[in-house]
Design a protein around this motif. Structure first.
Motif, PDB file in Angstrom:
ATOM      1  N   PRO A 154      45.242  91.243  -6.377  1.00 14.43           N
ATOM      2  CA  PRO A 154      45.000  90.537  -5.076  1.00 14.43           C
ATOM      3  C   PRO A 154      44.650  91.286  -3.799  1.00 14.43           C
ATOM      4  O   PRO A 154      45.039  92.652  -3.771  1.00 14.43           O
ATOM      5  CB  PRO A 154      46.308  89.695  -4.814  1.00 14.43           C
ATOM      6  N   ASP A 155      44.198  90.858  -2.824  1.00 18.05           N
ATOM      7  CA  ASP A 155      43.868  91.565  -1.522  1.00 18.05           C
ATOM      8  C   ASP A 155      44.783  91.419  -0.278  1.00 18.05           C
ATOM      9  O   ASP A 155      44.448  91.573   0.755  1.00 18.05           O
ATOM     10  CB  ASP A 155      42.412  91.226  -1.079  1.00 18.05           C
ATOM     11  N   GLU A 156      46.015  90.641  -0.672  1.00 15.71           N
ATOM     12  CA  GLU A 156      46.941  90.375   0.464  1.00 15.71           C
ATOM     13  C   GLU A 156      48.295  91.040   0.119  1.00 15.71           C
ATOM     14  O   GLU A 156      48.803  90.952  -1.046  1.00 15.71           O
ATOM     15  CB  GLU A 156      47.123  88.861   0.531  1.00 15.71           C
ATOM     16  N   PRO A 157      48.862  91.797   1.114  1.00 15.61           N
ATOM     17  CA  PRO A 157      48.384  92.430   2.166  1.00 15.61           C
ATOM     18  C   PRO A 157      47.030  93.392   1.961  1.00 15.61           C
ATOM     19  O   PRO A 157      47.060  93.876   0.840  1.00 15.61           O
ATOM     20  CB  PRO A 157      49.454  93.202   3.007  1.00 15.61           C
ATOM     21  N   GLU A 158      46.541  93.503   3.064  1.00 17.24           N
ATOM     22  CA  GLU A 158      45.093  94.076   2.967  1.00 17.24           C
ATOM     23  C   GLU A 158      45.372  95.747   2.643  1.00 17.24           C
ATOM     24  O   GLU A 158      46.305  96.314   3.230  1.00 17.24           O
ATOM     25  CB  GLU A 158      44.548  94.224   4.497  1.00 17.24           C
ATOM     26  N   PRO A 159      44.730  96.230   1.865  1.00 19.31           N
ATOM     27  CA  PRO A 159      44.982  97.637   1.362  1.00 19.31           C
ATOM     28  C   PRO A 159      44.285  98.603   2.557  1.00 19.31           C
ATOM     29  O   PRO A 159      43.284  98.170   3.179  1.00 19.31           O
ATOM     30  CB  PRO A 159      44.255  97.858   0.127  1.00 19.31           C
ATOM     31  N   VAL A 160      45.016  99.593   3.179  1.00 23.36           N
ATOM     32  CA  VAL A 160      44.800 100.469   4.194  1.00 23.36           C
ATOM     33  C   VAL A 160      45.049 101.882   3.849  1.00 23.36           C
ATOM     34  O   VAL A 160      45.902 102.299   2.984  1.00 23.36           O
ATOM     35  CB  VAL A 160      45.592  99.830   5.283  1.00 23.36           C
ATOM     36  N   LEU A 166      41.091 117.335   1.450  1.00 25.56           N
ATOM     37  CA  LEU A 166      41.401 116.237   2.174  1.00 25.56           C
ATOM     38  C   LEU A 166      42.239 115.366   1.175  1.00 25.56           C
ATOM     39  O   LEU A 166      42.293 115.407   0.168  1.00 25.56           O
ATOM     40  CB  LEU A 166      39.942 115.235   2.079  1.00 25.56           C
ATOM     41  N   SER A 167      43.119 114.595   1.775  1.00 24.92           N
ATOM     42  CA  SER A 167      44.222 113.844   0.959  1.00 24.92           C
ATOM     43  C   SER A 167      44.352 112.552   2.121  1.00 24.92           C
ATOM     44  O   SER A 167      44.451 112.841   3.519  1.00 24.92           O
ATOM     45  CB  SER A 167      45.452 114.448   0.813  1.00 24.92           C
ATOM     46  N   LEU A 168      44.842 111.567   1.396  1.00 26.04           N
ATOM     47  CA  LEU A 168      45.182 110.445   2.227  1.00 26.04           C
ATOM     48  C   LEU A 168      46.235 109.586   1.291  1.00 26.04           C
ATOM     49  O   LEU A 168      46.091 109.600   0.288  1.00 26.04           O
ATOM     50  CB  LEU A 168      44.049 109.592   2.836  1.00 26.04           C
ATOM     51  N   VAL A 169      47.018 108.611   1.964  1.00 26.42           N
ATOM     52  CA  VAL A 169      47.982 107.764   1.454  1.00 26.42           C
ATOM     53  C   VAL A 169      47.585 106.608   1.385  1.00 26.42           C
ATOM     54  O   VAL A 169      47.392 106.002   2.901  1.00 26.42           O
ATOM     55  CB  VAL A 169      49.506 108.080   1.965  1.00 26.42           C
ATOM     56  N   LEU A 170      47.209 105.888   0.614  1.00 24.06           N
ATOM     57  CA  LEU A 170      46.698 104.384   0.462  1.00 24.06           C
ATOM     58  C   LEU A 170      47.953 103.540   0.275  1.00 24.06           C
ATOM     59  O   LEU A 170      48.585 103.697  -0.635  1.00 24.06           O
ATOM     60  CB  LEU A 170      45.530 104.167  -0.464  1.00 24.06           C
ATOM     61  N   ARG A 171      48.142 102.487   0.994  1.00 25.11           N
ATOM     62  CA  ARG A 171      49.152 101.266   0.910  1.00 25.11           C
ATOM     63  C   ARG A 171      48.294 100.218   0.385  1.00 25.11           C
ATOM     64  O   ARG A 171      47.508  99.503   1.019  1.00 25.11           O
ATOM     65  CB  ARG A 171      49.726 101.162   2.237  1.00 25.11           C
ATOM     66  N   THR A 172      48.497  99.611  -0.884  1.00 18.19           N
ATOM     67  CA  THR A 172      47.988  98.839  -1.453  1.00 18.19           C
ATOM     68  C   THR A 172      48.996  97.659  -1.766  1.00 18.19           C
ATOM     69  O   THR A 172      50.052  97.848  -1.478  1.00 18.19           O
ATOM     70  CB  THR A 172      47.320  99.107  -2.700  1.00 18.19           C
ATOM     71  N   PRO A 173      48.440  96.174  -2.020  1.00 13.30           N
ATOM     72  CA  PRO A 173      49.507  95.145  -2.509  1.00 13.30           C
ATOM     73  C   PRO A 173      50.256  95.581  -3.603  1.00 13.30           C
ATOM     74  O   PRO A 173      49.554  96.276  -4.334  1.00 13.30           O
ATOM     75  CB  PRO A 173      48.452  94.217  -2.519  1.00 13.30           C
ATOM     76  N   ALA A 174      51.431  95.278  -3.807  1.00 12.31           N
ATOM     77  CA  ALA A 174      52.133  95.512  -4.940  1.00 12.31           C
ATOM     78  C   ALA A 174      51.502  94.641  -6.159  1.00 12.31           C
ATOM     79  O   ALA A 174      50.899  93.550  -5.628  1.00 12.31           O
ATOM     80  CB  ALA A 174      53.509  94.997  -4.669  1.00 12.31           C
TER      81      ALA A 174
END
Length: 231
Positions: free
Chosen positions: A103-109, A187-195
């Motif tokens: 699912p897409d909530e909360p939005e992945p960022v 390059l690196s990033l931490v993505l926060r995605t919905p559980a």
């Protein structure tokens, strides 16, 4: 603070087709791809769970408290530009990520990105000229003017992160007066995605060269990076 070892990154030499193959060419097929100039390492991902972060209790507690709503993933990649001299020169390279979750909530960022900005100091000398009624005059003005030279140091961005806290993060590399685009750039990033989500990360690389006008080349990688956040 936790230090994570860098994993080996699979290497992909990119051939970037022109965005407009026919611009400036009589034969649309005569515009070759931009090849042998950019190598992509990765991307790879690591799920940042409380167990994975257990060596730092404070960070582990944060991950555990977030687990019911968010999952966090460390995504790593690298761009390697062929060493100079190469012609035509790379004027810019843009690497963009598109993040989509179900699912897409909360939005992945993009929760955080590294590097955020690297720049070159460049010394600049400019002459500021004033004419009648204090109007600013161009560099070729001479009649009835008063002016003085000003020397200062500006910082030209070599690489800059874009789209922090959005689902479309990116990095932009630009050639500066001091440095060509060459060498390896991690390059690196931490993505926060919905559980409990499945997240796909698409990757698009664009580059620009002057031949003699600026021409843009773009390739989207065919296989998205899939992040599984289901416990």
């Amino acid at each position: 603070m936790i230090e994570l070892a860098d994993p080996p990154l699979p290497q992909h030499e990119l051939d970037l087709p022109p965005d407009d193959a026919s611009r400036g060419d009589r034969d649309p097929e005569s515009a070759p791809p931009l090849a042998g100039r950019i190598t992509l390492g990765g991307p790879t991902s690591l799920r940042l769970t409380a167990d994975e972060l257990s060596s730092d209790p404070e960070i582990a507690r944060f991950a555990a408290a977030e687990a019911g709503r968010h999952a966090y993933h460390l995504v790593r990649l690298a761009l390697t530009f062929a060493p100079t001299p190469q012609r035509p020169r790379l004027e810019f390279v843009h690497v963009a990520l598109g993040v989509a979750a179900k699912p897409d909530e909360p939005e992945p960022v993009a929760h955080s990105m590294d590097p955020m900005r690297l720049s070159d100091p460049v010394e600049i000398t400019r002459t500021r000229r004033l004419g009648p009624q204090l109007s600013l005059l161009g560099a070729d003005a001479a009649l009835g003017e008063v002016g003085r030279s000003v020397r200062y140091t500006a910082h030209q961005p070599l690489v800059e992160a874009l789209g922090l806290h959005t689902s479309s993060p990116a990095w932009e590399f630009r050639r500066t007066r001091a440095h060509e685009l060459s060498g390896c750039h991690p390059l690196s990033l931490v993505l926060r995605t919905p559980a409990d989500s499945v997240t796909d990360v698409t990757l698009t690389v664009s580059a620009g060269v002057r031949v003699p006008l600026l021409r843009r080349f773009t390739r989207r990688l065919p296989d998205p990076l899939r992040l599984e956040a289901t416990l």
